[in-house]
Design a protein around this motif. Structure first.
Motif, PDB file in Angstrom:
ATOM      1  N   TRP A   1      16.544  12.966  23.459  1.00 10.82           N
ATOM      2  CA  TRP A   1      15.415  13.666  22.852  1.00 10.82           C
ATOM      3  C   TRP A   1      14.138  12.932  23.241  1.00 10.82           C
ATOM      4  O   TRP A   1      14.067  11.693  23.163  1.00 10.82           O
ATOM      5  N   TYR A   2      13.165  13.703  23.679  1.00  9.51           N
ATOM      6  CA  TYR A   2      11.840  13.210  23.995  1.00  9.51           C
ATOM      7  C   TYR A   2      10.844  13.987  23.149  1.00  9.51           C
ATOM      8  O   TYR A   2      11.164  15.050  22.612  1.00  9.51           O
TER       9      TYR A   2
ATOM     10  N   GLU B   1       7.326  10.889  25.549  1.00 12.57           N
ATOM     11  CA  GLU B   1       7.994   9.619  25.314  1.00 12.57           C
ATOM     12  C   GLU B   1       9.436   9.838  24.874  1.00 12.57           C
ATOM     13  O   GLU B   1       9.775  10.837  24.243  1.00 12.57           O
ATOM     14  N   LEU B   2      10.264   8.866  25.223  1.00  9.50           N
ATOM     15  CA  LEU B   2      11.652   8.892  24.826  1.00  9.50           C
ATOM     16  C   LEU B   2      11.765   8.639  23.328  1.00  9.50           C
ATOM     17  O   LEU B   2      11.116   7.730  22.800  1.00  9.50           O
ATOM     18  N   VAL B   3      12.601   9.425  22.661  1.00  8.49           N
ATOM     19  CA  VAL B   3      12.871   9.196  21.241  1.00  8.49           C
ATOM     20  C   VAL B   3      14.236   8.529  21.072  1.00  8.49           C
ATOM     21  O   VAL B   3      14.358   7.498  20.416  1.00  8.49           O
ATOM     22  N   ALA B   4      15.263   9.115  21.679  1.00  7.91           N
ATOM     23  CA  ALA B   4      16.616   8.563  21.545  1.00  7.91           C
ATOM     24  C   ALA B   4      17.504   9.145  22.623  1.00  7.91           C
ATOM     25  O   ALA B   4      17.266  10.247  23.111  1.00  7.91           O
ATOM     26  N   THR B   5      18.523   8.383  23.000  1.00  9.00           N
ATOM     27  CA  THR B   5      19.524   8.864  23.944  1.00  9.00           C
ATOM     28  C   THR B   5      20.914   8.536  23.435  1.00  9.00           C
ATOM     29  O   THR B   5      21.101   7.584  22.671  1.00  9.00           O
ATOM     30  N   ILE B   6      21.885   9.324  23.910  1.00 11.75           N
ATOM     31  CA  ILE B   6      23.271   9.083  23.544  1.00 11.75           C
ATOM     32  C   ILE B   6      24.149   9.418  24.739  1.00 11.75           C
ATOM     33  O   ILE B   6      23.907  10.407  25.441  1.00 11.75           O
TER      34      ILE B   6
END
Length: 121
Positions: free
Chosen positions: A39-40, A49-54
């Motif tokens: 999620w960006y 901007e990057l929020v989170a990755t999985i």
């Protein structure tokens, strides 16, 4: 080819919660687990901007400003990724985008159309 469709954005008061969803349509016989899902967000006048990755059900990264408030998760059976956002602040207001890329490379990335999140009283 990956198609991504986000949902769940909206208007919420400070301190409230929202849950974003991203549904991925993949080519046949392509396992969802080969993709890093993220999620960006992009606020007006600011860079995305990057929020989170999985990846492979292991959370890889959160931006510092959302740690402890946001949680990324995925459902491999549904090819969906989620972002649970709690204790929302006005500065979290932005268009939130779902992102997918195959693990091990950054050249080819797929984006959803975005969903607006507005945190305001």
């Amino acid at each position: 080819q990956v198609q991504l469709v986000e949902s769940g954005g909206g208007l919420v008061q400070p301190g409230g919660s929202l849950r974003l969803s991203c549904a991925a349509t993949l080519l046949p016989f392509t396992p969802f687990n080969i993709y890093v899902m993220g999620w960006y967000r992009q606020a007006p006048g600011k860079q995305r901007e990057l929020v989170a990755t999985i990846f492979a059900d292991i959370v890889t990264n959160y931006t510092d400003s959302v740690k402890g408030r946001f949680t990324i998760s995925k459902d491999n059976a549904r090819n969906e990724v989620y972002l649970q956002m709690n204790s929302l602040k006005p500065e979290d207001s932005a268009v939130y985008y779902c992102n997918a890329r195959r693990a091990g490379q950054h050249k080819v990335q797929y984006w959803g159309q975005g969903t607006q999140v507005t945190v305001s009283s």
